[in-house]
Design a protein around this motif. Structure first.
Motif, PDB file in Angstrom:
ATOM      1  N   ILE A 326      -3.606  -9.461   7.654  1.00 46.18           N
ATOM      2  CA  ILE A 326      -2.698  -9.135   6.550  1.00 46.18           C
ATOM      3  C   ILE A 326      -1.267  -9.010   7.046  1.00 46.18           C
ATOM      4  N   ALA A 327      -1.067  -8.292   8.152  1.00 45.78           N
ATOM      5  CA  ALA A 327       0.283  -8.114   8.697  1.00 45.78           C
ATOM      6  C   ALA A 327       0.879  -9.445   9.143  1.00 45.78           C
ATOM      7  N   ALA A 328       0.078 -10.275   9.827  1.00 47.93           N
ATOM      8  CA  ALA A 328       0.564 -11.578  10.276  1.00 47.93           C
ATOM      9  C   ALA A 328       0.943 -12.454   9.091  1.00 47.93           C
ATOM     10  N   ASN A 329       0.176 -12.363   8.005  1.00 43.55           N
ATOM     11  CA  ASN A 329       0.471 -13.154   6.813  1.00 43.55           C
ATOM     12  C   ASN A 329       1.817 -12.768   6.210  1.00 43.55           C
ATOM     13  N   LEU A 330       2.092 -11.466   6.104  1.00 42.75           N
ATOM     14  CA  LEU A 330       3.353 -11.019   5.519  1.00 42.75           C
ATOM     15  C   LEU A 330       4.542 -11.419   6.395  1.00 42.75           C
ATOM     16  N   VAL A 331       4.399 -11.257   7.709  1.00 43.80           N
ATOM     17  CA  VAL A 331       5.493 -11.624   8.620  1.00 43.80           C
ATOM     18  C   VAL A 331       5.734 -13.132   8.591  1.00 43.80           C
ATOM     19  N   THR A 393      -9.466 -14.425   6.146  1.00 38.54           N
ATOM     20  CA  THR A 393      -9.022 -15.090   4.923  1.00 38.54           C
ATOM     21  C   THR A 393      -9.354 -14.257   3.699  1.00 38.54           C
ATOM     22  N   TYR A 394     -10.580 -13.729   3.653  1.00 37.03           N
ATOM     23  CA  TYR A 394     -10.956 -12.856   2.538  1.00 37.03           C
ATOM     24  C   TYR A 394     -10.052 -11.627   2.481  1.00 37.03           C
ATOM     25  N   ALA A 395      -9.753 -11.038   3.634  1.00 36.75           N
ATOM     26  CA  ALA A 395      -8.892  -9.852   3.656  1.00 36.75           C
ATOM     27  C   ALA A 395      -7.526 -10.161   3.060  1.00 36.75           C
ATOM     28  N   ILE A 396      -6.962 -11.315   3.414  1.00 31.12           N
ATOM     29  CA  ILE A 396      -5.650 -11.716   2.891  1.00 31.12           C
ATOM     30  C   ILE A 396      -5.730 -11.981   1.390  1.00 31.12           C
ATOM     31  N   VAL A 397      -6.778 -12.676   0.951  1.00 31.48           N
ATOM     32  CA  VAL A 397      -6.929 -12.975  -0.477  1.00 31.48           C
ATOM     33  C   VAL A 397      -7.018 -11.684  -1.284  1.00 31.48           C
ATOM     34  N   PHE A 398      -7.832 -10.744  -0.842  1.00 30.72           N
ATOM     35  CA  PHE A 398      -7.996  -9.512  -1.606  1.00 30.72           C
ATOM     36  C   PHE A 398      -6.752  -8.629  -1.536  1.00 30.72           C
ATOM     37  N   PHE A 399      -6.100  -8.577  -0.385  1.00 32.50           N
ATOM     38  CA  PHE A 399      -4.883  -7.767  -0.286  1.00 32.50           C
ATOM     39  C   PHE A 399      -3.790  -8.340  -1.177  1.00 32.50           C
ATOM     40  N   THR A 400      -3.578  -9.651  -1.113  1.00 33.13           N
ATOM     41  CA  THR A 400      -2.499 -10.247  -1.911  1.00 33.13           C
ATOM     42  C   THR A 400      -2.796 -10.156  -3.407  1.00 33.13           C
ATOM     43  N   THR A 401      -4.067 -10.351  -3.781  1.00 39.32           N
ATOM     44  CA  THR A 401      -4.401 -10.323  -5.207  1.00 39.32           C
ATOM     45  C   THR A 401      -4.403  -8.907  -5.762  1.00 39.32           C
ATOM     46  N   ILE A 402      -5.092  -7.990  -5.091  1.00 37.07           N
ATOM     47  CA  ILE A 402      -5.249  -6.644  -5.636  1.00 37.07           C
ATOM     48  C   ILE A 402      -4.039  -5.762  -5.321  1.00 37.07           C
ATOM     49  N   VAL A 403      -3.691  -5.626  -4.042  1.00 35.81           N
ATOM     50  CA  VAL A 403      -2.585  -4.723  -3.673  1.00 35.81           C
ATOM     51  C   VAL A 403      -1.239  -5.311  -4.099  1.00 35.81           C
ATOM     52  N   GLN A 404      -0.944  -6.539  -3.664  1.00 25.08           N
ATOM     53  CA  GLN A 404       0.335  -7.135  -4.045  1.00 25.08           C
ATOM     54  C   GLN A 404       0.388  -7.420  -5.538  1.00 25.08           C
ATOM     55  N   GLY A 405      -0.717  -7.897  -6.094  1.00 28.88           N
ATOM     56  CA  GLY A 405      -0.729  -8.183  -7.523  1.00 28.88           C
ATOM     57  C   GLY A 405      -0.506  -6.950  -8.375  1.00 28.88           C
ATOM     58  N   MET A 406      -1.127  -5.819  -7.993  1.00 31.80           N
ATOM     59  CA  MET A 406      -0.996  -4.594  -8.786  1.00 31.80           C
ATOM     60  C   MET A 406       0.363  -3.931  -8.619  1.00 31.80           C
TER      61      MET A 406
END
Length: 423
Positions: A326-331, A393-406
């Motif tokens: 997740i951190a690597a994806n955001l950076v 990949t699942y961690a990134i999908v769920f973080f971006t959809t649920i945490v970032q989306g909300m």
């Protein structure tokens, strides 16, 4: 009993019941609610099955619960229709206006995002003592680099973004799928030590070939579409156009995702051209059909992603690697946008580049395509590394959809307040 029909009943039951509960009680964004609640349902089922069995490992229980073939559902089923539905109402005049920004983001930022992510994950893997090679990490980067058009168009449009910025985000997410697929083929060829034909050749085959197929098939089908008076036949013709383009691309090794987007964009352009020439088409049923189908397929996808969340439990070092992914994806997302924005030029709606980067970084949602690519990496790497890639990949999908989306609406309001103040 037929497994397909049983699975359909279960999926639709979850879509209807969870959607109704959200409408009356929680009132989250529809897609976020479906994924969030099905994650909870999947976790409860996993625990209940383990308790009732009393024996067997979590992976065995997980295998029994994973009766949905998500990769087949996406790549061999409905992805083409989702992409067509998202692009068949695209405003072509706006695309011409923002072509430079969208192209730089879809191509340049996606490429840099994959490379940045790969380098970050490679370095972190060395620190953790994991046996990742650089090509594997770059392949991982290509899996999570493209933003998801389904998530972008269905979630971000609810926040009433300014027209220019909204169109750039939607355009980038629609067009970077082909870039992501091409990068995945290129880097996976390095992983498997096969000749991939070089990046330029792969890009030409994946994108230019897909564009050619999409253009030819669309013009042939639109000749019937524009001449028939039967509204049902118009719908059938559009279904034929997008599905035929996708199948032909699969046969020739082109990007079916890009061909689907091309079909949708051309249908939008041709219908606008017909209206401009004084030959307006009655497309009320067409718009209603594709709107309902888009909502249905999106809902089913998010339910399937939610249920599939429990696959993360199989990933070695699940917490550390999920946080790292997740951190690597955001950076990587922020860095690639920063590099690409240097060449974009003036931005619409009063945005400056730091505001633009913040908005697109937090709005860079990931979805089904990333999961499908991660699944297709099986056999290219060891089982342990594949589980890490799939889990990350699942961690990134769920973080971006649920945490970032909300939290996207709150982030947008903060950014918008600085835009209004001219900061």
């Amino acid at each position: 009993m037929d497994t397909f029909l049983l699975n359909t009943v279960i999926l639709l039951a979850l879509v209807v019941v969870l959607g109704f509960f959200n409408e009356k009680v929680t009132k989250f964004t529809h897609e976020i609610a479906l994924m969030l609640f099905t994650v909870i349902v999947g976790g409860v089922l996993l625990v209940a099955s383990a308790v009732l069995r009393g024996t067997g490992t979590a992976s065995q229980v997980l295998e029994e619960l994973q009766f949905f073939n998500l990769e087949g559902f996406l790549m061999e089923g409905v992805l083409c229709f989702m992409l067509f539905a998202g692009s068949c109402h695209m405003r072509l005049l706006d695309f011409k206006k923002y072509a430079r920004a969208i192209s730089l983001l879809a191509v340049g930022a996606t490429f840099l995002g994959a490379v940045f992510y790969g380098l970050i994950f490679y370095g972190a893997g060395k620190l953790l003592g994991l046996s990742f090679t650089l090509p594997v990490c770059l392949m991982f980067g290509s899996i999570v680099a493209p933003t998801d058009p389904i998530a972008a168009t269905s979630i971000l449009k609810r926040f009433h973004l300014p027209d220019g910025i909204s169109f750039i985000i939607e355009g980038e997410s629609l067009l970077n799928d082909g870039m992501g697929v091409a990068l995945f083929i290129f880097f996976s060829g390095m992983v498997t030590a096969e000749e991939s034909g070089g990046f330029i050749a792969v890009m030409a085959k994946e994108i230019l070939g897909a564009m050619f197929v999409g253009i030819v098939v669309t013009f042939l089908c639109f000749a019937i579409f524009s001449r028939t008076k039967d509204e049902s036949r118009q719908i059938f013709t559009s279904l034929l156009a997008v599905s035929m383009s996708y199948v032909l691309c699969e046969c020739f090794g082109f990007s079916g995702a890009i061909a689907s987007v091309v079909c949708g964009v051309l249908f939008s352009a041709l219908r606008n051209y017909s209206e401009y020439k004084g030959r307006p088409l009655d497309l009320r049923q067409f718009d209603i059909f594709w709107g309902i189908l888009d909502t249905l397929l999106n809902s089913v996808l998010y339910v399937m992603l939610g249920i599939s969340f429990i696959r993360i439990l199989q990933m070695p070092h699940v917490l550390v690697l999920s946080l790292l992914a997740i951190a690597a994806n955001l950076v990587a997302r922020s860095g690639s946008l920063g590099a690409a924005s240097i060449f974009i030029g003036p931005l619409p709606d009063g945005y400056n580049k730091p505001q633009f980067i913040k908005l697109l970084t937090w709005g860079g949602l990931r979805g089904g395509l990333s999961v499908a690519l991660a699944m297709s990496a099986q056999g290219m790497v060891s089982d342990e590394i594949h589980l890490i890639i799939l889990g990350g990949t699942y961690a990134i999908v769920f973080f971006t959809t649920i945490v970032q989306g909300m939290t996207m609406h709150r982030v947008y309001e903060r950014i918008q307040s600085t835009v209004v103040k001219g900061e």
